[in-house]
Design a protein around this motif. Sequence first.
Motif, PDB file in Angstrom:
ATOM      1  N   ALA A   1       0.815  -1.211   0.000  1.00 55.27           N
ATOM      2  CA  ALA A   1       0.000   0.000   0.000  1.00 55.27           C
ATOM      3  C   ALA A   1       0.851   1.265   0.000  1.00 55.27           C
ATOM      4  CB  ALA A   1      -0.944  -0.006   1.205  1.00 55.27           C
ATOM      5  N   LEU A   2       2.035   1.198   0.594  1.00 55.00           N
ATOM      6  CA  LEU A   2       2.892   2.382   0.718  1.00 55.00           C
ATOM      7  C   LEU A   2       3.878   2.547  -0.424  1.00 55.00           C
ATOM      8  CD1 LEU A   2       3.859   2.251   4.507  1.00 55.00           C
ATOM      9  CD2 LEU A   2       2.010   3.546   3.444  1.00 55.00           C
ATOM     10  N   ASP A   3       4.207   1.460  -1.110  1.00 53.78           N
ATOM     11  CA  ASP A   3       5.371   1.467  -1.987  1.00 53.78           C
ATOM     12  C   ASP A   3       5.256   2.450  -3.147  1.00 53.78           C
ATOM     13  OD1 ASP A   3       7.988   0.407  -2.622  1.00 53.78           O
ATOM     14  OD2 ASP A   3       7.045  -0.554  -4.336  1.00 53.78           O
ATOM     15  N   THR A   4       4.106   2.498  -3.803  1.00 60.22           N
ATOM     16  CA  THR A   4       3.973   3.390  -4.955  1.00 60.22           C
ATOM     17  C   THR A   4       4.112   4.844  -4.539  1.00 60.22           C
ATOM     18  OG1 THR A   4       2.565   1.822  -6.148  1.00 60.22           O
ATOM     19  CG2 THR A   4       2.461   4.128  -6.819  1.00 60.22           C
ATOM     20  N   ALA A   5       3.401   5.229  -3.477  1.00 58.19           N
ATOM     21  CA  ALA A   5       3.484   6.618  -3.004  1.00 58.19           C
ATOM     22  C   ALA A   5       4.892   6.944  -2.537  1.00 58.19           C
ATOM     23  CB  ALA A   5       2.480   6.847  -1.877  1.00 58.19           C
ATOM     24  N   ALA A   6       5.535   5.993  -1.860  1.00 58.72           N
ATOM     25  CA  ALA A   6       6.909   6.226  -1.407  1.00 58.72           C
ATOM     26  C   ALA A   6       7.847   6.411  -2.592  1.00 58.72           C
ATOM     27  CB  ALA A   6       7.372   5.064  -0.523  1.00 58.72           C
ATOM     28  N   SER A   7       7.708   5.567  -3.597  1.00 58.88           N
ATOM     29  CA  SER A   7       8.571   5.667  -4.781  1.00 58.88           C
ATOM     30  C   SER A   7       8.362   6.995  -5.495  1.00 58.88           C
ATOM     31  CB  SER A   7       8.286   4.509  -5.733  1.00 58.88           C
ATOM     32  OG  SER A   7       8.624   3.276  -5.142  1.00 58.88           O
ATOM     33  N   ASP A   8       7.120   7.444  -5.575  1.00 59.25           N
ATOM     34  CA  ASP A   8       6.825   8.721  -6.221  1.00 59.25           C
ATOM     35  C   ASP A   8       7.491   9.893  -5.514  1.00 59.25           C
ATOM     36  OD1 ASP A   8       5.311   7.431  -8.117  1.00 59.25           O
ATOM     37  OD2 ASP A   8       3.376   7.909  -7.198  1.00 59.25           O
ATOM     38  N   GLU A   9       7.770   9.730  -4.228  1.00 57.73           N
ATOM     39  CA  GLU A   9       8.415  10.791  -3.452  1.00 57.73           C
ATOM     40  C   GLU A   9       9.923  10.555  -3.307  1.00 57.73           C
ATOM     41  OE1 GLU A   9       6.346  11.438   0.257  1.00 57.73           O
ATOM     42  OE2 GLU A   9       4.384  11.367  -0.713  1.00 57.73           O
TER      43      GLU A   9
ATOM     44  N   VAL B   1      19.650  -1.765  17.778  1.00 59.50           N
ATOM     45  CA  VAL B   1      19.331  -2.110  16.394  1.00 59.50           C
ATOM     46  C   VAL B   1      18.105  -3.006  16.375  1.00 59.50           C
ATOM     47  CG1 VAL B   1      20.143  -3.153  14.248  1.00 59.50           C
ATOM     48  CG2 VAL B   1      21.775  -1.982  15.743  1.00 59.50           C
ATOM     49  N   TYR B   2      17.133  -2.644  15.535  1.00 53.94           N
ATOM     50  CA  TYR B   2      15.894  -3.413  15.407  1.00 53.94           C
ATOM     51  C   TYR B   2      15.648  -3.791  13.955  1.00 53.94           C
ATOM     52  CZ  TYR B   2      14.789  -1.317  19.991  1.00 53.94           C
ATOM     53  OH  TYR B   2      14.810  -0.900  21.303  1.00 53.94           O
ATOM     54  N   TYR B   3      14.753  -4.771  13.774  1.00 51.33           N
ATOM     55  CA  TYR B   3      14.237  -5.143  12.459  1.00 51.33           C
ATOM     56  C   TYR B   3      12.756  -4.749  12.398  1.00 51.33           C
ATOM     57  CZ  TYR B   3      18.192  -8.250  11.188  1.00 51.33           C
ATOM     58  OH  TYR B   3      19.412  -8.775  10.845  1.00 51.33           O
ATOM     59  N   PRO B   4      12.410  -3.549  11.965  1.00 51.53           N
ATOM     60  CA  PRO B   4      10.986  -3.204  11.851  1.00 51.53           C
ATOM     61  C   PRO B   4      10.290  -4.084  10.814  1.00 51.53           C
ATOM     62  CG  PRO B   4      12.381  -1.241  11.758  1.00 51.53           C
ATOM     63  CD  PRO B   4      13.282  -2.417  11.618  1.00 51.53           C
ATOM     64  N   ASP B   5       8.989  -4.282  10.997  1.00 53.02           N
ATOM     65  CA  ASP B   5       8.231  -5.064  10.017  1.00 53.02           C
ATOM     66  C   ASP B   5       8.138  -4.338   8.682  1.00 53.02           C
ATOM     67  OD1 ASP B   5       7.681  -7.307  11.649  1.00 53.02           O
ATOM     68  OD2 ASP B   5       6.140  -6.160  12.702  1.00 53.02           O
ATOM     69  N   VAL B   6       7.890  -3.031   8.724  1.00 52.13           N
ATOM     70  CA  VAL B   6       7.842  -2.216   7.504  1.00 52.13           C
ATOM     71  C   VAL B   6       8.498  -0.877   7.823  1.00 52.13           C
ATOM     72  CG1 VAL B   6       6.396  -1.148   5.718  1.00 52.13           C
ATOM     73  CG2 VAL B   6       5.675  -3.305   6.786  1.00 52.13           C
ATOM     74  N   MET B   7       9.220  -0.337   6.842  1.00 51.16           N
ATOM     75  CA  MET B   7       9.914   0.927   7.056  1.00 51.16           C
ATOM     76  C   MET B   7       9.987   1.699   5.745  1.00 51.16           C
ATOM     77  SD  MET B   7      13.535   1.355   9.093  1.00 51.16           S
ATOM     78  CE  MET B   7      14.309   0.037   8.159  1.00 51.16           C
ATOM     79  N   VAL B   8       9.817   3.006   5.825  1.00 56.99           N
ATOM     80  CA  VAL B   8       9.980   3.892   4.671  1.00 56.99           C
ATOM     81  C   VAL B   8      11.160   4.808   4.946  1.00 56.99           C
ATOM     82  CG1 VAL B   8       8.966   5.752   3.284  1.00 56.99           C
ATOM     83  CG2 VAL B   8       7.547   3.813   4.008  1.00 56.99           C
ATOM     84  N   VAL B   9      12.096   4.846   3.995  1.00 60.86           N
ATOM     85  CA  VAL B   9      13.321   5.628   4.132  1.00 60.86           C
ATOM     86  C   VAL B   9      13.468   6.522   2.908  1.00 60.86           C
ATOM     87  CG1 VAL B   9      15.825   5.534   4.396  1.00 60.86           C
ATOM     88  CG2 VAL B   9      14.403   3.739   5.419  1.00 60.86           C
ATOM     89  N   CYS B  10      13.791   7.791   3.122  1.00 63.65           N
ATOM     90  CA  CYS B  10      13.934   8.741   2.007  1.00 63.65           C
ATOM     91  C   CYS B  10      15.375   9.191   1.805  1.00 63.65           C
ATOM     92  CB  CYS B  10      13.044   9.955   2.233  1.00 63.65           C
ATOM     93  SG  CYS B  10      11.278   9.555   2.318  1.00 63.65           S
ATOM     94  N   GLU B  11      16.143   9.315   2.883  1.00 65.37           N
ATOM     95  CA  GLU B  11      17.531   9.745   2.757  1.00 65.37           C
ATOM     96  C   GLU B  11      18.423   8.565   2.382  1.00 65.37           C
ATOM     97  OE1 GLU B  11      15.462  12.801   5.027  1.00 65.37           O
ATOM     98  OE2 GLU B  11      15.524  10.622   5.145  1.00 65.37           O
ATOM     99  N   ASN B  12      19.491   8.839   1.659  1.00 66.74           N
ATOM    100  CA  ASN B  12      20.464   7.812   1.301  1.00 66.74           C
ATOM    101  C   ASN B  12      21.627   7.862   2.289  1.00 66.74           C
ATOM    102  OD1 ASN B  12      19.146   6.840  -1.058  1.00 66.74           O
ATOM    103  ND2 ASN B  12      19.857   8.648  -2.170  1.00 66.74           N
TER     104      ASN B  12
END
Length: 222
Positions: free
Chosen positions: A89-97, A114-125
């Motif tokens: 659900a998030l991937d397309t909108a995230a990719s567009d940004e 250090v954790y392993y989140p189930d889902v994460m959105v990252v914008c900075e490289n």
Amino acid sequence: APSLKHTTPAPPLRGSHANAAKLGCDFGHNRFRAPVMGSAVATPLISMADYLQAEESGPIRHEYAAAYLFAMPGGSKHHARISLNVAKALDTAASDEGCATYVADMRVRVSEVVYYPDVMVVCENDAPTHYTEVPRLIAEVLSESTERIDRGEKLYNYRQIGTLLNYLLIAQDRVHVDLYRRKGSAWLLETYVNLDDEIALDCPSCSLPLKHIYQQVEFDQP
């Protein structure tokens, strides 16, 4: 607008964390869970550098807190389905940004944790290739064995991440989603309990319908 069960200020961060790193203290009020010694749950006293090196090639995933390793438990079908639904659900909108969506295997580092989140959105490289320190959104699917950690230790530590805007806590046994939203220096808690609800996210800037989160998830009848 989505119908909210409630929107309230999130519980404030505790004023004093001088004893936060002392393992075995009241879990909900401190940064770290207490290790279970003499079992496979926690492996004691390993450096961050050794952990990062070993985790890249080891067969078992571990989270790292206060120099202890915590083996990651296996997930249920509901857990896997919900995580995938949220990422899709998030991937397309995230990719567009110009952002990237990660599921399960990408780690997040918060200082010496250090954790392993189930889902994460990252914008900075950011520089590391096997973990990030700059997520914009984190989602955790709750389970009986992890809910206290997700609502206590991880909530405290995730709120220390300067880039984080949204933290989602998603129940897998019923329709229930808690969103912690950053507003300036404060955090607000929003709770969604209806399949017709839609969550307005800050990053990616999109609407996340609960019916998409729980697609193909069938709950046990009471």
